[in-house]
Motif scaffolding. Structure first.
Motif, PDB file in Angstrom:
ATOM      1  N   LEU A   1      -1.486   9.593  -0.206  1.00 59.43           N
ATOM      2  CA  LEU A   1      -2.256   9.083  -1.662  1.00 59.43           C
ATOM      3  C   LEU A   1      -2.717   7.747  -1.861  1.00 59.43           C
ATOM      4  N   LEU A   2      -1.867   6.729  -1.407  1.00 62.28           N
ATOM      5  CA  LEU A   2      -2.312   5.388  -1.297  1.00 62.28           C
ATOM      6  C   LEU A   2      -3.802   5.031  -0.467  1.00 62.28           C
ATOM      7  N   GLY A   3      -3.577   5.847   0.795  1.00 63.66           N
ATOM      8  CA  GLY A   3      -4.619   5.931   1.825  1.00 63.66           C
ATOM      9  C   GLY A   3      -5.832   6.440   0.812  1.00 63.66           C
ATOM     10  N   LEU A   4      -5.879   7.524   0.077  1.00 63.48           N
ATOM     11  CA  LEU A   4      -6.906   7.905  -0.354  1.00 63.48           C
ATOM     12  C   LEU A   4      -7.452   6.999  -1.381  1.00 63.48           C
ATOM     13  N   GLN A   5      -6.460   6.425  -2.150  1.00 64.08           N
ATOM     14  CA  GLN A   5      -7.002   5.606  -3.224  1.00 64.08           C
ATOM     15  C   GLN A   5      -7.705   4.137  -2.481  1.00 64.08           C
TER      16      GLN A   5
ATOM     17  N   VAL B   1      -1.868  -6.292  -5.410  1.00 65.24           N
ATOM     18  CA  VAL B   1      -0.833  -5.771  -4.234  1.00 65.24           C
ATOM     19  C   VAL B   1      -0.990  -4.121  -4.086  1.00 65.24           C
ATOM     20  N   LEU B   2      -1.292  -3.897  -2.695  1.00 63.95           N
ATOM     21  CA  LEU B   2      -1.739  -2.395  -2.438  1.00 63.95           C
ATOM     22  C   LEU B   2      -0.134  -1.772  -1.849  1.00 63.95           C
ATOM     23  N   SER B   3       0.349  -0.990  -2.609  1.00 66.16           N
ATOM     24  CA  SER B   3       1.757  -0.260  -2.178  1.00 66.16           C
ATOM     25  C   SER B   3       1.481   1.281  -2.795  1.00 66.16           C
ATOM     26  N   THR B   4       2.508   1.992  -2.443  1.00 66.13           N
ATOM     27  CA  THR B   4       2.651   3.223  -2.999  1.00 66.13           C
ATOM     28  C   THR B   4       3.076   3.230  -4.593  1.00 66.13           C
ATOM     29  N   SER B   5       3.546   2.148  -4.910  1.00 61.55           N
ATOM     30  CA  SER B   5       3.749   1.940  -6.387  1.00 61.55           C
ATOM     31  C   SER B   5       2.897   1.209  -7.058  1.00 61.55           C
TER      32      SER B   5
ATOM     33  N   SER C   1      -0.007  -0.782 -13.029  1.00 60.46           N
ATOM     34  CA  SER C   1      -0.234  -2.124 -13.774  1.00 60.46           C
ATOM     35  C   SER C   1       0.527  -3.448 -13.397  1.00 60.46           C
ATOM     36  N   ASP C   2       1.506  -3.177 -12.637  1.00 58.80           N
ATOM     37  CA  ASP C   2       2.202  -4.604 -12.290  1.00 58.80           C
ATOM     38  C   ASP C   2       2.061  -5.054 -10.849  1.00 58.80           C
ATOM     39  N   SER C   3       0.972  -4.530 -10.444  1.00 60.37           N
ATOM     40  CA  SER C   3       0.388  -4.829  -8.950  1.00 60.37           C
ATOM     41  C   SER C   3      -0.628  -5.849  -9.212  1.00 60.37           C
TER      42      SER C   3
END
Length: 242
Positions: free
Chosen positions: A133-137, A172-176, A179-181
């Protein structure tokens, strides 16, 4: 952990103690033509704070040093220059170590590992659903940026702010991803060290070396005094530039 790039040439295996850390640090800092000894000592003091650290900790310290020096500090400087020139600038930190690698012990994603998420390959089948999902985003976000100059769209679950010299925000790009990224001032202390402190040391001692070799009678103690004044001036202005 950009400096994890040393995993791929197995350089890290040679760095297991304070002595081997210093040896490889001296080699890396050889790109500076002036004040090499002082710059090496400063970098060692900044990154190797525990002389009794385990070999793994010494290796991670070296990776942090290597990554900040080669990637984080220059990228931050480039983002600042792009933004100051009036260009819409977006900065990110990729913080999702691929689950299919066995070097999770380094504590972060190594340099370039976001490419596994941006460009589907045979590794893609080894990803978790969250990683896919992260890769798709990320692919959609990169595509939107290429089309419009703005990476934000309905596919991104958070607004990615532009980078500027005042807020210095990045994503910050991660699986989480959420809003706090959105964070600010990436590795500010280390960026200040490389972009300001080391540059000041090199510039000041370059001038001193010229005067001393030219026989102008400038004493080493006076040269050191001017070096300390320059560095102290930067320290006083730390909050203004980081």
């Amino acid at each position: 952990m950009e400096g994890g790039i040393v995993l791929y040439n197995h350089l890290y295996e040679q760095i297991v103690s304070e002595d081997t850390f210093r040896e490889h640090l001296e080699y890396a800092m050889g790109v500076y033509n002036t004040n090499l000894v002082q710059i090496t000592h400063a970098a060692k003091f900044e990154y190797l704070t525990n002389a009794t650290a385990s070999p793994r900790d010494v290796q991670k310290n070296f990776m942090r040093m290597y990554g900040d020096w080669l990637f984080v500090a220059p990228t931050t400087r480039m983002a600042r220059e792009f933004a100051n020139a009036g260009n819409p600038t977006y900065m990110y930190l990729f913080d999702q170590p691929p689950s299919f690698f066995d070097h999770q012990w380094i504590g972060g994603a190594s340099h370039g590992e976001e490419n596994y998420f941006l460009w589907p390959s045979s590794r893609s089948d080894m990803m978790t659903d969250a990683e896919k999902l992260l890769g798709l985003q990320m692919r959609r976000t990169w595509t939107d940026f290429a089309k419009t100059g703005n990476p934000n769209s309905a596919d991104l679950p958070v607004t990615w702010p532009q980078y500027d010299q005042h807020s210095r925000q990045y994503l910050v790009l991660s699986t989480s991803l959420g809003s706090d990224s959105v964070m600010a001032h990436m590795h500010s202390k280390q960026v200040f060290f490389w972009n300001y402190m080391v540059s000041a040391l090199a510039r000041v001692c370059c001038a001193c070396a010229g005067l001393v070799s030219g026989g102008a009678g400038l004493s080493a103690s006076l040269c050191a005094t001017w070096t300390l004044i320059a560095v102290w001036t930067l320290v006083v202005g730390f909050r203004a530039v980081v």
